[in-house]
Design a protein around this motif. Sequence first.
Motif, PDB file in Angstrom:
ATOM      1  N   ARG A  20       3.842  -5.836   9.938  1.00  0.00           N
ATOM      2  CA  ARG A  20       4.966  -6.626   9.092  1.00  0.00           C
ATOM      3  C   ARG A  20       4.249  -6.280   7.464  1.00  0.00           C
ATOM      4  O   ARG A  20       5.186  -6.556   6.630  1.00  0.00           O
ATOM      5  CB  ARG A  20       4.761  -7.977   9.461  1.00  0.00           C
ATOM      6  N   SER A  21       3.075  -6.120   7.461  1.00  0.00           N
ATOM      7  CA  SER A  21       2.625  -5.888   5.934  1.00  0.00           C
ATOM      8  C   SER A  21       3.066  -4.827   5.201  1.00  0.00           C
ATOM      9  O   SER A  21       3.201  -4.761   3.973  1.00  0.00           O
ATOM     10  CB  SER A  21       1.004  -5.900   5.925  1.00  0.00           C
ATOM     11  N   CYS A  22       3.493  -3.885   6.004  1.00  0.00           N
ATOM     12  CA  CYS A  22       4.066  -2.641   5.229  1.00  0.00           C
ATOM     13  C   CYS A  22       5.513  -3.041   4.856  1.00  0.00           C
ATOM     14  O   CYS A  22       6.169  -2.108   3.918  1.00  0.00           O
ATOM     15  CB  CYS A  22       4.239  -1.354   6.292  1.00  0.00           C
ATOM     16  N   CYS A  23       5.905  -4.137   5.075  1.00  0.00           N
ATOM     17  CA  CYS A  23       7.344  -4.384   4.745  1.00  0.00           C
ATOM     18  C   CYS A  23       7.738  -5.158   3.563  1.00  0.00           C
ATOM     19  O   CYS A  23       8.520  -5.535   2.993  1.00  0.00           O
ATOM     20  CB  CYS A  23       8.269  -4.859   6.019  1.00  0.00           C
ATOM     21  N   ALA A  24       6.448  -5.937   3.170  1.00  0.00           N
ATOM     22  CA  ALA A  24       6.487  -6.902   2.087  1.00  0.00           C
ATOM     23  C   ALA A  24       6.591  -6.045   0.676  1.00  0.00           C
ATOM     24  O   ALA A  24       7.096  -6.906  -0.299  1.00  0.00           O
ATOM     25  CB  ALA A  24       4.956  -7.262   2.012  1.00  0.00           C
ATOM     26  N   GLY A  25       6.295  -4.790   0.419  1.00  0.00           N
ATOM     27  CA  GLY A  25       6.581  -4.398  -1.006  1.00  0.00           C
ATOM     28  C   GLY A  25       7.680  -3.519  -1.468  1.00  0.00           C
ATOM     29  O   GLY A  25       8.721  -4.069  -0.517  1.00  0.00           O
ATOM     30  N   SER A  26       7.991  -2.996  -2.440  1.00  0.00           N
ATOM     31  CA  SER A  26       9.247  -2.337  -2.524  1.00  0.00           C
ATOM     32  C   SER A  26       9.264  -1.194  -1.535  1.00  0.00           C
ATOM     33  O   SER A  26       8.350  -0.440  -1.215  1.00  0.00           O
ATOM     34  CB  SER A  26       9.134  -1.925  -4.201  1.00  0.00           C
ATOM     35  N   LYS A  27      10.545  -0.865  -1.420  1.00  0.00           N
ATOM     36  CA  LYS A  27      10.908   0.296  -0.535  1.00  0.00           C
ATOM     37  C   LYS A  27      10.235   1.788  -1.205  1.00  0.00           C
ATOM     38  O   LYS A  27      10.057   2.522  -0.226  1.00  0.00           O
ATOM     39  CB  LYS A  27      12.257   0.514  -0.610  1.00  0.00           C
ATOM     40  N   ASN A  28       9.929   1.624  -2.166  1.00  0.00           N
ATOM     41  CA  ASN A  28       9.395   2.879  -2.939  1.00  0.00           C
ATOM     42  C   ASN A  28       7.948   3.302  -2.740  1.00  0.00           C
ATOM     43  O   ASN A  28       7.505   4.207  -3.158  1.00  0.00           O
ATOM     44  CB  ASN A  28       9.875   3.026  -4.316  1.00  0.00           C
ATOM     45  N   GLU A  29       7.256   2.061  -2.076  1.00  0.00           N
ATOM     46  CA  GLU A  29       5.861   2.218  -1.748  1.00  0.00           C
ATOM     47  C   GLU A  29       5.590   3.401  -0.752  1.00  0.00           C
ATOM     48  O   GLU A  29       6.558   3.447   0.166  1.00  0.00           O
ATOM     49  CB  GLU A  29       5.285   0.977  -1.566  1.00  0.00           C
ATOM     50  N   VAL A  30       4.739   4.018  -0.832  1.00  0.00           N
ATOM     51  CA  VAL A  30       4.449   5.098  -0.026  1.00  0.00           C
ATOM     52  C   VAL A  30       3.577   4.549   1.086  1.00  0.00           C
ATOM     53  O   VAL A  30       2.521   4.037   1.024  1.00  0.00           O
ATOM     54  CB  VAL A  30       3.534   6.191  -0.678  1.00  0.00           C
ATOM     55  N   LEU A  31       4.210   4.835   2.351  1.00  0.00           N
ATOM     56  CA  LEU A  31       3.662   4.339   3.649  1.00  0.00           C
ATOM     57  C   LEU A  31       2.886   5.545   4.010  1.00  0.00           C
ATOM     58  O   LEU A  31       3.387   6.513   4.264  1.00  0.00           O
ATOM     59  CB  LEU A  31       4.617   3.983   4.713  1.00  0.00           C
ATOM     60  N   LEU A  32       1.561   5.412   4.019  1.00  0.00           N
ATOM     61  CA  LEU A  32       0.873   6.814   4.374  1.00  0.00           C
ATOM     62  C   LEU A  32       1.370   7.425   5.853  1.00  0.00           C
ATOM     63  O   LEU A  32       0.911   6.471   6.807  1.00  0.00           O
ATOM     64  CB  LEU A  32      -0.728   6.786   4.152  1.00  0.00           C
ATOM     65  N   VAL A  33       1.835   8.247   5.926  1.00  0.00           N
ATOM     66  CA  VAL A  33       2.225   8.998   6.926  1.00  0.00           C
ATOM     67  C   VAL A  33       1.529  10.516   7.268  1.00  0.00           C
ATOM     68  O   VAL A  33       1.499  11.119   6.646  1.00  0.00           O
ATOM     69  CB  VAL A  33       3.767   9.095   7.253  1.00  0.00           C
ATOM     70  N   ALA A  34       0.997  10.435   8.692  1.00  0.00           N
ATOM     71  CA  ALA A  34       0.159  11.973   8.949  1.00  0.00           C
ATOM     72  C   ALA A  34       1.073  12.450   9.943  1.00  0.00           C
ATOM     73  O   ALA A  34       1.387  11.403  10.991  1.00  0.00           O
ATOM     74  CB  ALA A  34      -1.144  11.618   8.898  1.00  0.00           C
ATOM     75  N   GLU A  35       1.222  13.761  10.415  1.00  0.00           N
ATOM     76  CA  GLU A  35       1.834  14.276  11.138  1.00  0.00           C
ATOM     77  C   GLU A  35       0.642  14.578  12.363  1.00  0.00           C
ATOM     78  O   GLU A  35      -0.385  15.009  12.005  1.00  0.00           O
ATOM     79  CB  GLU A  35       2.418  15.835  10.858  1.00  0.00           C
ATOM     80  N   LYS A  36       1.251  14.113  13.537  1.00  0.00           N
ATOM     81  CA  LYS A  36       0.278  14.686  14.811  1.00  0.00           C
ATOM     82  C   LYS A  36       0.526  15.982  15.123  1.00  0.00           C
ATOM     83  O   LYS A  36       1.562  16.512  15.304  1.00  0.00           O
ATOM     84  CB  LYS A  36       0.608  13.843  16.013  1.00  0.00           C
ATOM     85  N   PHE A  37      -0.722  16.729  15.698  1.00  0.00           N
ATOM     86  CA  PHE A  37      -0.156  18.141  16.018  1.00  0.00           C
ATOM     87  C   PHE A  37      -0.752  18.463  17.512  1.00  0.00           C
ATOM     88  O   PHE A  37      -1.628  17.621  17.984  1.00  0.00           O
ATOM     89  CB  PHE A  37      -0.941  19.046  15.146  1.00  0.00           C
ATOM     90  N   ALA A 107      -2.518   2.975  -2.640  1.00  0.00           N
ATOM     91  CA  ALA A 107      -2.861   2.186  -3.863  1.00  0.00           C
ATOM     92  C   ALA A 107      -3.443   0.773  -3.540  1.00  0.00           C
ATOM     93  O   ALA A 107      -3.212   0.139  -2.529  1.00  0.00           O
ATOM     94  CB  ALA A 107      -1.404   1.976  -4.322  1.00  0.00           C
ATOM     95  N   PRO A 108      -4.076   0.354  -4.723  1.00  0.00           N
ATOM     96  CA  PRO A 108      -4.876  -0.910  -4.384  1.00  0.00           C
ATOM     97  C   PRO A 108      -4.141  -2.132  -3.987  1.00  0.00           C
ATOM     98  O   PRO A 108      -4.533  -2.948  -2.930  1.00  0.00           O
ATOM     99  CB  PRO A 108      -5.437  -1.265  -5.653  1.00  0.00           C
ATOM    100  N   ALA A 109      -2.847  -2.361  -4.537  1.00  0.00           N
ATOM    101  CA  ALA A 109      -2.290  -3.248  -4.103  1.00  0.00           C
ATOM    102  C   ALA A 109      -1.800  -3.376  -2.464  1.00  0.00           C
ATOM    103  O   ALA A 109      -1.642  -4.435  -1.878  1.00  0.00           O
ATOM    104  CB  ALA A 109      -0.774  -3.718  -4.961  1.00  0.00           C
TER     105      ALA A 109
END
Length: 342
Positions: A20-37, A107-109
């Motif tokens: 849920r913490s990933c949804c609190a900020g603005s939509k433009n924040e980057v959710l760190l996403v890594a691809e699995k190989f 980012a720190p926030a």
Amino acid sequence: MKNILETLINASEKAACVARSCCAGSKNEVLLVAEKFDGDANARFERDFKTIADVLAQEAAKTEIARHFPELADHVRGEECSEIGGVRIELRENIEGTTDLLQYLVAPAIAKRMAEAAHRDTEHTFCDNLPNIPEIDTSDVGIWIDPIDATAEFIAGVQGRADADRGLPCVTVLIGAYLRSTGEPIVGVINQPFYNNGKGRVVWGLNYQESRETGGNDIPDTNESNIILISSAEKPEVAEKFKQAGWEVKSAPGAGHKLLKVAIGEATAYIMSQGTTFRWDTCAPHSILRAKGGDLISFSTKSPITYNDEMHMEPQHYSNKDGIIAFTDVATLEKIKKILEN
Ligand code: 2IP
Ligand code: CA
Ligand code: CA
């Protein structure tokens, strides 16, 4: 001291808080996403991803389990490895420590918000009115965690680009305990973090020795008949057989989400003819289905799935490779077998 049911509920809620913490900020924040190989990726997807939330949620859940049952620390396994973006994620002693670590990646926030979620006190969430359960011999217990099931829907939901019926409500946290000696599932918790606009809910089941019990919050009183859930990746001929037999065939995202619907009676069964689900997807729901008088068996061999696999480097080794059939009563299984014979 907390019992294992309460501990798994708390652990699932830690993971839910991280999600849920990933949804609190603005939509433009980057959710760190890594691809699995290669070996880590699910063949079901053309491309398979994990996020920092998957990894942190798993670490938060693991830490909670090990805090109450240190003897289980070496027997908790999860879908994710603890590394993402070159950083090994762990829960440090306090929020500040975990924030410092996450700042290598985001980012720190955002780092602070996620760390606060991972350290949040969940002691009382969903744990009122739990029954007393029999003493479980933890020297024979192993745990499987899927910290975020339906990651694709999670990412789309956080980024605000999911359709109404495909986004965040499809996300579940799945934590299941099994017996190391027999591989049988004994306690399972399905947590749906985004249910009811983020209020969340859990469903749990106990299937230990003679004790069979289920519970949870906000569970509707339904018992649908002849509704079968399938993946959008299911072979058309399998769906066709059920349609021919007069069943309603529904496709829904998320293995955990589909299993939740079966467990609470919103669907009669869930079937997957191929090996795209894994032990961490099915262990938790399996205890709930058993507690209700049903089971989760192999699609091809019809034998029950077990969870005490030897350790292996390749995640594919943990797939339910012959597919699955999930149901809550034996009469349903008999109907399904007949339909599949045609
Ligand atoms: C996935 C997720 C997918 C599911 C797949 C699982 O787990 O639940 O949604 O496919 O089988 O392994 P489908 O939605 O077609 O049933 P994860 O998101 O944890 O990788
Ligand atoms: Ca999964
Ligand atoms: Ca997952």
